[in-house]
Design an enzyme around this catalytic site. Structure first.
Site, PDB file in Angstrom:
ATOM      1  N   CYS A   2       5.032  11.804  24.474  1.00 29.12           N
ATOM      2  CA  CYS A   2       4.247  13.032  24.578  1.00 29.12           C
ATOM      3  C   CYS A   2       2.842  12.721  25.096  1.00 29.12           C
ATOM      4  O   CYS A   2       2.190  11.787  24.651  1.00 29.12           O
ATOM      5  CB  CYS A   2       4.102  13.782  23.265  1.00 29.12           C
ATOM      6  N   ASN A 102       1.622  14.647  19.154  1.00 29.40           N
ATOM      7  CA  ASN A 102       2.440  13.500  19.565  1.00 29.40           C
ATOM      8  C   ASN A 102       2.738  12.691  18.313  1.00 29.40           C
ATOM      9  O   ASN A 102       1.840  12.455  17.515  1.00 29.40           O
ATOM     10  CB  ASN A 102       1.651  12.642  20.566  1.00 29.40           C
ATOM     11  N   LYS A 485      17.238  -2.724  33.395  1.00 21.72           N
ATOM     12  CA  LYS A 485      16.663  -1.943  34.512  1.00 21.72           C
ATOM     13  C   LYS A 485      17.715  -1.023  35.116  1.00 21.72           C
ATOM     14  O   LYS A 485      17.447   0.136  35.415  1.00 21.72           O
ATOM     15  CB  LYS A 485      16.150  -2.865  35.619  1.00 21.72           C
ATOM     16  N   GLU A 488      18.631   1.879  32.764  1.00 23.32           N
ATOM     17  CA  GLU A 488      17.504   2.798  32.663  1.00 23.32           C
ATOM     18  C   GLU A 488      17.380   3.685  33.906  1.00 23.32           C
ATOM     19  O   GLU A 488      17.094   4.868  33.810  1.00 23.32           O
ATOM     20  CB  GLU A 488      16.255   1.915  32.496  1.00 23.32           C
TER      21      GLU A 488
HETATM   22  O1  M6R Z   1       4.633  -0.752  26.032  1.00 32.94           O
HETATM   23  P1  M6R Z   1       5.614  -1.784  25.573  1.00 32.94           P
HETATM   24  O2  M6R Z   1       5.596  -3.010  26.438  1.00 32.94           O
HETATM   25  O3  M6R Z   1       5.485  -2.136  24.125  1.00 32.94           O
HETATM   26  O4  M6R Z   1       7.040  -1.105  25.760  1.00 32.94           O
HETATM   27  C1  M6R Z   1       8.204  -1.740  25.323  1.00 32.94           C
HETATM   28  C2  M6R Z   1       9.440  -1.086  25.911  1.00 32.94           C
HETATM   29  O5  M6R Z   1       9.537   0.236  25.501  1.00 32.94           O
HETATM   30  C3  M6R Z   1       9.446  -1.135  27.445  1.00 32.94           C
HETATM   31  O6  M6R Z   1       9.323  -2.443  27.904  1.00 32.94           O
HETATM   32  C4  M6R Z   1      10.729  -0.513  28.010  1.00 32.94           C
HETATM   33  O7  M6R Z   1      11.828  -1.265  27.634  1.00 32.94           O
HETATM   34  C5  M6R Z   1      10.632  -0.407  29.527  1.00 32.94           C
HETATM   35  N1  M6R Z   1      10.511   0.975  29.909  1.00 32.94           N
HETATM   36  C6  M6R Z   1      11.814  -0.921  30.251  1.00 32.94           C
HETATM   37  O8  M6R Z   1      11.635  -0.846  31.630  1.00 32.94           O
END
Ligand code: M6R
Length: 606
Positions: A2, A102, A485, A488
């Site tokens: 959010c 949020n 990747k 996602e």
């Molecule tokens: O902000 P962060 O590095 O803590 O985020 C961790 C994961 O949510 C993040 O790496 C997520 O897996 C990516 N969107 C993947 O591409």
């Protein structure tokens, strides 16, 4: 998750609020809404729509009344589906008070029951709406003082929240609060902002104020008052934002993700700058790295994969045990931690709730916390003893690319640093790694030159239902990252496996034509031959092999050549083709590259 923005000042509020929402949309894009206090008649005007911000913008047209203060929200749904009703802002029953939120209010059911009993009528299924009703009652009790009401209500809430509230009787005033979820104040000239992150207002001001845990900000165009929940006024902790607005623009690229892939050489060079031959003392000064007997890395998603690569390097170079843990699981098994544990949380955003909570658990048990983070001033570095900032710059695409690369670099720098101070790395190996590290930006540039043929090759597999990724040693976490990747972005079944593990079960997945991406260990390394055999095993069962390798590979149906580097550093090069495959597959399958379905960039709920 959010995105939240508030504006009060000399300009009409609609512009800065919508602009802020556009910048924050990466945080969630299930629905969007705005609330403004009209200049004429001091009424609350709200509009909200399910779907992306564009849906809301489409219906706004020229019907928006003049207003100089307002709030906006872009949602990642938790409680209640992505519908118009569940979109924020939420109103009190008089339609005079609007709230955006949020996070997650964990005791919302209990609060809702009490409020309904007292006669409040709810219009949504969200946890957030309770806050609007609570604030409305509390404000009356406090003679119309919205900030006092916010302080009182925050004490009744459990969970995590960033909240902004406005009331039509107080035009020009916005009250915000935070707990376990980010909120920054943008300090302007005759205007002020509140937002989830600085990108929302950076084109207006580079001056920002950090809000601490359980703090309340009460802003008007010319004043900012910060208090804690007991009402004590707190000093302003102002800082200058170091990056400029253009860093968060697409700069001619079709998508942020592609731009960020191409920014990787610079991100790596910036993160290495001045650190290859030792971490500056200002990085490590908060922490005694000599007195540790175990390293625990905690992270989520892509950052977790960087941590897995880090394990190989740190264990080898610093001769110390390294556990890598999924942050969301870590604290719930009550692991043993003490003051000789070095805890390394890795996080691009610095706000990931799972990582933050795991880190707090370990800190409470006495661990020393050495964070790796890309976002200056975010919660994780603020609560750590020491921080190694990665210098990837703002990463906007939800899929992490350049942040991952710089997290890998951080792992290598920490491994080398620990090896040096523990005397466990030989001078020759250290010199070799240092030299190879300094060559990585140029080598990633070289890999980027293969992007166009790889995009073409990827399109050939766009109708495949599944893609597997194989790797060994540091190539195994790279394979996991390639699969993440692809899931996602392409919404396609993808899995990463250790090459040697296939024959223990997963090889049953291989059918005629299954594309298998093989991340080959560096030529001549111990595992190169073993991996070549693993590839023969899947090829014999009909797999089509796309090999990422630094030398020719007879078994490959398609070869993506990468330059040679030290075997531990290879993920920095081999992940680039994997990012490109996922990117191209998303386009070929008609998916939204920068904002894939169901996701958000920064995951601020557990
Ligand atoms: O902000 P962060 O590095 O803590 O985020 C961790 C994961 O949510 C993040 O790496 C997520 O897996 C990516 N969107 C993947 O591409």
């Amino acid at each position: 998750m959010c995105g939240i923005v508030g504006y009060t000042g000399k300009d009409l509020a609609l512009g800065p609020v919508l602009e802020g929402l556009r910048k924050l949309e990466y945080r969630g894009y299930d629905s969007a809404g705005i609330a403004l206090i009209t200049d004429a008649g001091e009424k609350l005007w709200i509009e909200k729509r399910a779907g992306k911000l564009g849906n809301l913008e489409e219906i706004l047209g020229d019907k928006v009344p003049n207003s100089h203060s307002g709030i906006g929200h872009t949602r990642w749904a938790t409680h209640g589906g992505p519908t118009d009703e569940n979109a924020h802002p939420h109103l009190d029953n008089e339609g005079k008070l609007a709230v955006i939120h949020n996070g997650i209010i964990e005791n919302y059911l209990e609060l809702r029951q009490q409020l309904e009993k007292a006669g409040h009528i709810f219009k949504s299924e969200t946890d957030s709406e309770s806050v609007a009703h609570l604030l409305s009652d509390s404000r009356k009790k406090h003679g119309g003082d919205l900030a006092a009401a916010m302080r009182e209500v925050c004490q009744q809430l459990r969970g995590s929240f960033t909240l902004l509230a406005i009331h039509s009787d107080q035009p020009g005033r916005i009250v915000g609060a935070r707990r376990n979820s980010p909120l920054v104040v943008g300090v302007g000239d005759g205007e002020n902002f509140l937002a989830s992150d600085v990108s929302a207002f950076i084109s207006h001001t580079k001056r920002a104020l950090e809000l601490g845990q359980d703090e309340v900000a009460d802003i008007t165009a010319d004043a900012i008052v910060i208090t804690n929940l007991t009402g004590k006024t707190l000093p302003h902790n102002e800082y200058e934002i170091s990056w400029d607005a253009s860093a968060a623009e697409r700069g001619g690229f079709e998508h942020f993700m592609l731009k960020e892939i191409f920014e990787q050489p610079k991100a790596i060079a910036d993160t290495l700058l001045g650190r290859i031959s030792g971490l500056e003392s200002d990085v490590t000064k908060g922490i005694d790295l000599k007195n540790i007997d175990k390293v625990v890395i905690i992270a989520c998603g892509t950052a977790y994969h960087a941590g897995l690569v880090g394990k190989y390097a740190i264990e080898k170079w610093a001769n110390i045990a390294v556990d890598v843990e999924l942050a969301s699981e870590y604290r719930y098994r009550e692991p043993s931690v003490d003051n000789k544990t070095l805890l390394i949380p890795i996080s691009q955003s610095g706000e990931t709730m799972d990582t933050l909570m795991a880190m707090r658990y370990a800190k409470e048990k006495g661990a020393k916390v050495f964070a790796v983070c890309n976002t200056n001033g975010s919660t994780i570095p603020r609560e750590s003893d020491a921080v190694l900032y990665t210098h990837a710059g703002p990463e906007i695409a939800v899929a992490s690319t350049k942040a991952f690369e710089t997290q890998l670099i951080a792992m290598y720098l920490i491994g080398l640093h620990l090896g040096r101070i523990r005397g466990t790395i030989s001078a020759e190996l250290m010199a070799e790694i240092e030299s190879e590290l300094s060559e990585l930006p140029a080598k990633v540039e070289q890999v980027l030159e293969t992007v166009e043929p790889l995009r073409e090759l990827t399109r050939k597999f766009s109708k495949s239902t599944s893609m597997l990724f194989l790797g060994r040693h540091v190539g195994f976490p790279t394979a996991l990252e390639g699969a993440l990747k692809l899931k996602e972005l392409a919404y396609m079944h993808a899995e990463g496996f250790a090459g040697g593990e296939l024959k223990h079960g997963p090889i049953a997945l291989i059918e005629d034509g299954t594309p298998v991406v093989a991340i080959m260990p560096a030529a001549g390394s111990l595992l190169a031959e073993k991996m070549a055999s693993n590839i023969q095993e899947v090829k014999a069962r009909g797999a089509v092999i796309i090999a990422i390798a630094d030398s020719p590979l007879a078994a490959a149906n398609h070869l993506v050549r990468i330059p040679t580097t030290h075997e531990f550093l290879q993920p920095v090069l081999s992940v680039v083709p994997l990012q490109v495959i996922a990117y191209e597959m998303a386009i070929a399958r008609g998916n939204d590259v920068d904002q894939p379905r169901n996701l958000a960039k920064s995951v601020t709920v557990e």
